[in-house]
Scaffold this active site. Structure first.
Site, PDB file in Angstrom:
ATOM      1  N   CYS A   1      -1.483   4.895  -5.819  1.00 25.39           N
ATOM      2  CA  CYS A   1      -2.285   4.056  -4.927  1.00 25.39           C
ATOM      3  C   CYS A   1      -2.371   2.709  -5.625  1.00 25.39           C
ATOM      4  O   CYS A   1      -2.594   2.653  -6.843  1.00 25.39           O
ATOM      5  CB  CYS A   1      -3.673   4.656  -4.706  1.00 25.39           C
ATOM      6  SG  CYS A   1      -4.738   3.659  -3.652  1.00 25.39           S
TER       7      CYS A   1
ATOM      8  N   THR B   1       0.857  -1.177   0.000  1.00 26.18           N
ATOM      9  CA  THR B   1       0.000   0.000   0.000  1.00 26.18           C
ATOM     10  C   THR B   1       0.890   1.223   0.000  1.00 26.18           C
ATOM     11  O   THR B   1       1.895   1.250   0.720  1.00 26.18           O
ATOM     12  CB  THR B   1      -0.928   0.038   1.229  1.00 26.18           C
ATOM     13  OG1 THR B   1      -1.338   1.386   1.504  1.00 26.18           O
ATOM     14  CG2 THR B   1      -0.243  -0.487   2.478  1.00 26.18           C
TER      15      THR B   1
END
Length: 243
Positions: free
Chosen positions: A206, A93
């Site tokens: 992202c 992440t």
């Protein structure tokens, strides 16, 4: 009779701390397998350990600003991956790299930082002004953009409305494995505006954004942080195996 020796592993073990979201973590396994098979041939696949944690409590801590508690969770899971035998750690992440330092407290295996790997790849390509599309935390806070600046890059950040749109789509849709034509169109428009502002490439900052954007629908070079993370991890796994 002595049992035949088992072949030595081709790469060190990569530990993946994921689940944030589960949708993005799924995108790590396939590239790691495909890349390993391409590099080593035959039936080779990567040595992986994956801890996928429940994202709902993490997202609630993000929203409330309780990053210390979130850091404690990441730290406990990073230590578990090390105990399990991981030689390298990937945090699957971008946003949670905000907590890279507390996560690695007491952890001795190396963390491959996703922003550093991405910045290196952009600099190697001779580009300097990446547009950054990511969660609001990643776009607005220095923990990520400082890594880009350190590599000599000048990131271009979407305006307030576009940041809000990106953040909403990530959490309301992409993290839930939902993709829509309207959201793809919105992301394409934001990417086009960043290019108009001078971006010479685009960071999919992202790990879910690749569900909507790719080189096929963006007019400048696209740097997919998930793929870069995977490629660089395999490079490091090979180096550690063959010092």
């Amino acid at each position: 009779m002595k049992a035949p020796a088992m072949p030595s592993p081709s790469m060190k073990t990569i530990g993946i701390l994921g689940g944030m979201s589960a949708a993005s973590t799924q995108t790590y396994y396939r590239p790691l397998c495909d890349l390993t098979r391409h590099r080593l041939g035959g039936l080779h696949s990567p040595e992986l350990l994956i801890r996928s944690i429940d994202f709902a409590p993490i997202a609630a801590l993000q929203a409330s600003g309780d990053w210390d508690a979130a850091g404690d969770i990441l730290n406990a899971n990073a230590k578990a991956l090390q105990r399990g035998g991981a030689d390298i750690l990937l945090l699957a992440t971008n946003t949670m790299h905000k907590l890279a330092a507390p996560m690695m407290d007491g952890v001795t295996i190396p963390l491959l930082h996703i922003a550093e790997a991405t910045a290196t790849r952009i600099a190697q390509a001779g580009l300097t002004r990446p547009g950054l599309m990511a969660t609001a935390f990643t776009m607005q806070e220095a923990f990520y953009t400082d890594k880009l600046h350190a590599a000599g890059l000048t990131p271009i950040i979407p305006d307030t409305d576009d940041r809000s749109t990106i953040h909403r789509i990530i959490y309301a849709e992409l993290c839930r494995d939902i993709t829509t034509d309207d959201s793809r169109s919105a992301f394409e428009s934001i990417a086009a505006r960043l290019i108009t502002q001078g971006a010479d490439c685009l960071i999919l900052g992202c790990t879910e954004i690749g569900m909507l954007l790719s080189q096929a629908n963006v007019a400048v070079p696209v740097f997919d942080t998930t793929l870069i993370h995977c490629e660089t991890a395999l490079d490091l796994a090979q180096v550690l195996t063959n010092p």
